[in-house]
Design a protein around this motif. Sequence first.
Motif, PDB file in Angstrom:
ATOM      1  N   ALA A 157      51.604  12.762 -29.047  1.00 58.23           N
ATOM      2  CA  ALA A 157      52.798  11.936 -28.903  1.00 58.23           C
ATOM      3  C   ALA A 157      52.682  10.660 -29.728  1.00 58.23           C
ATOM      4  CB  ALA A 157      53.004  11.573 -27.428  1.00 58.23           C
ATOM      5  N   HIS A 158      53.793  10.296 -30.326  1.00 59.95           N
ATOM      6  CA  HIS A 158      53.992   9.047 -31.094  1.00 59.95           C
ATOM      7  C   HIS A 158      53.558   9.150 -32.555  1.00 59.95           C
ATOM      8  CE1 HIS A 158      55.236   7.443 -27.352  1.00 59.95           C
ATOM      9  NE2 HIS A 158      54.027   7.443 -26.825  1.00 59.95           N
ATOM     10  N   VAL A 159      52.258   8.930 -32.833  1.00 59.03           N
ATOM     11  CA  VAL A 159      51.767   8.837 -34.225  1.00 59.03           C
ATOM     12  C   VAL A 159      52.729   7.961 -35.046  1.00 59.03           C
ATOM     13  CG1 VAL A 159      50.685  10.084 -36.142  1.00 59.03           C
ATOM     14  CG2 VAL A 159      50.875  11.199 -33.902  1.00 59.03           C
ATOM     15  N   ASN A 160      52.938   6.766 -34.535  1.00 63.10           N
ATOM     16  CA  ASN A 160      53.818   5.814 -35.236  1.00 63.10           C
ATOM     17  C   ASN A 160      53.153   5.255 -36.487  1.00 63.10           C
ATOM     18  OD1 ASN A 160      55.939   5.972 -33.331  1.00 63.10           O
ATOM     19  ND2 ASN A 160      54.878   4.534 -31.976  1.00 63.10           N
ATOM     20  N   TYR A 161      51.818   5.373 -36.559  1.00 61.94           N
ATOM     21  CA  TYR A 161      51.087   4.817 -37.703  1.00 61.94           C
ATOM     22  C   TYR A 161      50.101   5.857 -38.226  1.00 61.94           C
ATOM     23  CZ  TYR A 161      53.291   0.668 -35.986  1.00 61.94           C
ATOM     24  OH  TYR A 161      54.250  -0.225 -35.578  1.00 61.94           O
ATOM     25  N   ALA A 162      50.288   6.294 -39.468  1.00 59.06           N
ATOM     26  CA  ALA A 162      49.366   7.260 -40.084  1.00 59.06           C
ATOM     27  C   ALA A 162      49.455   7.123 -41.597  1.00 59.06           C
ATOM     28  CB  ALA A 162      49.731   8.684 -39.662  1.00 59.06           C
ATOM     29  N   THR A 163      48.310   7.181 -42.255  1.00 58.21           N
ATOM     30  CA  THR A 163      48.295   7.156 -43.722  1.00 58.21           C
ATOM     31  C   THR A 163      48.654   8.544 -44.264  1.00 58.21           C
ATOM     32  OG1 THR A 163      45.983   7.833 -43.842  1.00 58.21           O
ATOM     33  CG2 THR A 163      46.422   5.445 -43.676  1.00 58.21           C
ATOM     34  N   ASP A 164      48.938   8.617 -45.557  1.00 58.76           N
ATOM     35  CA  ASP A 164      49.238   9.923 -46.171  1.00 58.76           C
ATOM     36  C   ASP A 164      48.089  10.901 -45.942  1.00 58.76           C
ATOM     37  OD1 ASP A 164      51.636   8.950 -47.005  1.00 58.76           O
ATOM     38  OD2 ASP A 164      51.061   8.699 -49.116  1.00 58.76           O
ATOM     39  N   GLU A 165      46.844  10.408 -46.083  1.00 58.45           N
ATOM     40  CA  GLU A 165      45.687  11.292 -45.903  1.00 58.45           C
ATOM     41  C   GLU A 165      45.611  11.779 -44.453  1.00 58.45           C
ATOM     42  OE1 GLU A 165      43.864  12.881 -47.769  1.00 58.45           O
ATOM     43  OE2 GLU A 165      42.366  13.589 -46.336  1.00 58.45           O
ATOM     44  N   GLN A 166      45.884  10.898 -43.508  1.00 59.64           N
ATOM     45  CA  GLN A 166      45.867  11.311 -42.091  1.00 59.64           C
ATOM     46  C   GLN A 166      46.974  12.332 -41.809  1.00 59.64           C
ATOM     47  OE1 GLN A 166      46.074   7.338 -40.487  1.00 59.64           O
ATOM     48  NE2 GLN A 166      43.919   7.347 -39.855  1.00 59.64           N
ATOM     49  N   VAL A 167      48.121  12.136 -42.431  1.00 57.93           N
ATOM     50  CA  VAL A 167      49.213  13.110 -42.254  1.00 57.93           C
ATOM     51  C   VAL A 167      48.792  14.473 -42.790  1.00 57.93           C
ATOM     52  CG1 VAL A 167      51.565  13.699 -42.997  1.00 57.93           C
ATOM     53  CG2 VAL A 167      51.061  11.390 -42.197  1.00 57.93           C
ATOM     54  N   ARG A 168      48.108  14.481 -43.933  1.00 58.99           N
ATOM     55  CA  ARG A 168      47.612  15.763 -44.479  1.00 58.99           C
ATOM     56  C   ARG A 168      46.634  16.413 -43.505  1.00 58.99           C
ATOM     57  NH1 ARG A 168      48.424  13.333 -49.542  1.00 58.99           N
ATOM     58  NH2 ARG A 168      46.448  12.204 -49.492  1.00 58.99           N
TER      59      ARG A 168
END
Length: 376
Positions: free
Chosen positions: A235-246
């Motif tokens: 739930a949320h993941v309001n903050y993530a870098t491009d690498e974390q999204v990958r």
Amino acid sequence: MLTNMARRRTLIRAGRVVDASTNLGPAVILLDGGDIVAAGFPTDIGDVPDAEVLDLPASVVMPALVNAHCHLDLSNLDPRPYDGDFSAWLDGIRTGRPTADDAVAAAVRHGIHLSRLGGTGVVGDIDGRASGIPARELRADGLAGVSYLELIGVGPSRKRAMATLDDAARWPVHETGCVRMGISPHAPYTCDTGIYRAAAALPAPMATHLAETPGEADSIDELVEVLAMRPVAAAHVNYATDEQVRQLAAARTTVVFCPRAAAYFGHRSHGYRRMIQTGVNVALGTDGLPCLDRADRLSVLDDMRLLHRRDDADPVALLRMATTAGAVGLGLDPDLVTLAPGPIAGLIALPYDVADPVDPFVQVLLRDDAPAWVVR
Ligand SMILES: [Zn+2]
């Protein structure tokens, strides 16, 4: 309203029907009891002489919605203002949330009632006391989904969390009925990786809160190995870098974005569209009633409306987030919330103006009407 109990053929004639991959009209849906037989243009279906006909010429008919992250046991607490002091806000929730079993059951029942008023047919609900009471109330209503027992791994609660994990290891692998039991380590700042690993090793559905605030963004890195063990609804993941999204995409993590809750707490730049482009399954949730903008219903319909109005988000993408993506995130068959033949979690109808040239489903997103149940 039709119910799943009525085993009879019904032909719904709607001005418009939509699901995660369909937007057409005028259209018809043929039902056998509560199961879909076929949906399409009237000429595709042909005459069905023995069917009862339900005419909804000025309605958009769509599958019931999936609220993939909610806290029904907080539904006794009305929406309240937020002044920027998160710990004071949390104290207010802690002291106001029900603790006695009867009060928890009453709060959950009210949450179920509000969910139904919002056209919700499936929930991913957090059982904040790991009491089993929400699951019992969901089953009594017939609202489908997953009831996640929440684990808090700090202080005296840790022992209880470990006992819940032991119990969960003995749950039957193939549960029957409309509600599955799941496990939800609360968040990386209240549960260590030992608890996360033990939860991830279970066959039960798993959820967690993740990267809700800027200070928690590093916690995605700490959990990468656990997330890679199995699909998790985060739930949320309001903050993530491009690498974390990958990394979330590679781990098949479902991100349950709670748009109104994020706006309430001032988290204003969620990367949901970037996540979807990267291959992350992004679903929608409401989070708890205290951080919402209305107390008369509990539904991701209002989150879809916010995203369409604020971000000009694509209507079909929004419906996918509110239906099939949510079902996938909860480990359920996504066809429960499509117009494909077979069992469904329900159908809802929303009015539109037939004289307005704007696409009927876009009208639904621009208006404020409550849904009516067509099949439940
Ligand atoms: Zn939550």
